[in-house]
Design an enzyme around this catalytic site. Sequence first.
Site, PDB file in Angstrom:
ATOM      1  N   PRO A  23      -1.262  -2.569   7.059  1.00  0.00           N
ATOM      2  CA  PRO A  23      -1.388  -3.570   5.992  1.00  0.00           C
ATOM      3  C   PRO A  23      -2.223  -4.756   6.458  1.00  0.00           C
ATOM      4  CG  PRO A  23       0.805  -3.627   6.967  1.00  0.00           C
ATOM      5  CD  PRO A  23       0.120  -2.434   7.540  1.00  0.00           C
ATOM      6  N   LEU A  24      -3.136  -5.189   5.600  1.00  0.00           N
ATOM      7  CA  LEU A  24      -4.084  -6.246   5.949  1.00  0.00           C
ATOM      8  C   LEU A  24      -4.210  -7.237   4.791  1.00  0.00           C
ATOM      9  CD1 LEU A  24      -6.773  -3.822   7.358  1.00  0.00           C
ATOM     10  CD2 LEU A  24      -5.639  -5.578   8.727  1.00  0.00           C
ATOM     11  N   THR A  25      -3.709  -8.445   4.976  1.00  0.00           N
ATOM     12  CA  THR A  25      -3.878  -9.482   3.963  1.00  0.00           C
ATOM     13  C   THR A  25      -5.355  -9.816   3.833  1.00  0.00           C
ATOM     14  OG1 THR A  25      -1.685 -10.418   4.312  1.00  0.00           O
ATOM     15  CG2 THR A  25      -3.356 -11.877   3.382  1.00  0.00           C
ATOM     16  N   ALA A  55       0.660  -7.193   2.498  1.00  0.00           N
ATOM     17  CA  ALA A  55       1.890  -7.928   2.210  1.00  0.00           C
ATOM     18  C   ALA A  55       1.868  -8.440   0.783  1.00  0.00           C
ATOM     19  CB  ALA A  55       2.046  -9.093   3.194  1.00  0.00           C
ATOM     20  N   TYR A 178       7.697 -13.758   9.277  1.00  0.00           N
ATOM     21  CA  TYR A 178       8.053 -14.028   7.891  1.00  0.00           C
ATOM     22  C   TYR A 178       9.572 -13.977   7.715  1.00  0.00           C
ATOM     23  CZ  TYR A 178       3.046 -13.624   7.435  1.00  0.00           C
ATOM     24  OH  TYR A 178       1.704 -13.813   7.609  1.00  0.00           O
ATOM     25  N   ARG A 225       8.675  -2.365   8.932  1.00  0.00           N
ATOM     26  CA  ARG A 225       7.752  -2.821   9.981  1.00  0.00           C
ATOM     27  C   ARG A 225       8.414  -3.945  10.785  1.00  0.00           C
ATOM     28  NH1 ARG A 225       1.723  -5.677   9.808  1.00  0.00           N
ATOM     29  NH2 ARG A 225       0.737  -4.187  11.201  1.00  0.00           N
ATOM     30  N   GLY A 312      -5.665  -1.535  12.084  1.00  0.00           N
ATOM     31  CA  GLY A 312      -5.873  -2.626  11.155  1.00  0.00           C
ATOM     32  C   GLY A 312      -7.338  -2.976  11.026  1.00  0.00           C
TER      33      GLY A 312
END
Length: 362
Positions: A23-25, A55, A178, A225, A312
């Site tokens: 996952p890559l913002t 995310a 987070y 994760r 990533g």
Amino acid sequence: MPTLFSPLRVGAIHCPNRIFMAPLTRCRAPGHTPTALMATHYAQRASAGLLIAEATMVMEGNCAFVSEPGIYSADQVAAWRVVTDAVHARGGRIFLQLWHGGRTCHPLLNGGAQPVAPSALAIVHSKFNSAEGPVAHVVPRALATDEIASIIGGFRRAALNARAARFDGVEVHAANGYLIEQFLRDGSNTRTDQYGGSCENRARLLVEILQAVCDAWDSSRVAVRISPLNPSKDITESDPVTTYSSLVSRLNEFNLAFLHVMRGDEVARARIDMVKVIRERFNGPLVANAGFSAHEAAEAVSAGGVDAVAFGRPFIANPDLAERIQCGAAWNQANPSTFFTHGPTGYTDYLTLSEIADARAV
């Protein structure tokens, strides 16, 4: 011996290879709603064994980045369905990462609202990147015990919405500093109720979120994760081996699709090999992430240390990363200045090997 190109079953999902996209913002969702540009981006990368989308906010009002997507409204569900349909049309599989930013959120992005966290402890060693430049993080408000049920409910609704958006599954984000990891780590959780103190209590929020998410969607389509050694955003832990060994014993109760572990930087890995620690304790498929080369990933899979590797940054610049690894081709280099901009540049304009060959043939 398995290779990166051996098929792998993770829960209900059949993956044709073991090269996952992490996952890559990327901040390409204005108004927190996915766009056609995002559909193009993910569809370009559909040859990965599994795509894990960025995310995504489970609840309104916990924004930590400009233009990160959400999954709490009907419009967002419909927009995400365009993304998943595009990926499936290319033969791909895609999970959605469910996320709450906790104390990383900022009033500047949330109508002035104070962020929430397990404890009233601010991030002090890094800044929040506002439109006007870096500013200090604010002290969050400690969640009251009776408020936590609403957070859990938000994750459950998000899982239902992800299912309605035709995702193949969801990954619960319990890493990178987070909200969930803020509860897990003793450096950010000083609570004295049932959500603080012992390892078991600090894991309670994640366990209860998983119970709710797996009630909404079978556990064979749910992943988690974690990042046991990641110091991001002032997250510290006095005894990661004990804390995460205890956590993994609870995760084994769920029969998850997979556990996704960020292994930490080289300095941290020199002290503790947490991937090995978790491999010895986790009963299901294990996916590792962070700084792998193609060669190291192949060795890790063939030796049985992990079942798959998530890449990533390499996937940012190489939509056909799996094909490049398979044929030993060079990788495009990513341009960090475009990571968090808002258009196609550095997002959908990286060329595949076949596109490069076509361009040269003209």
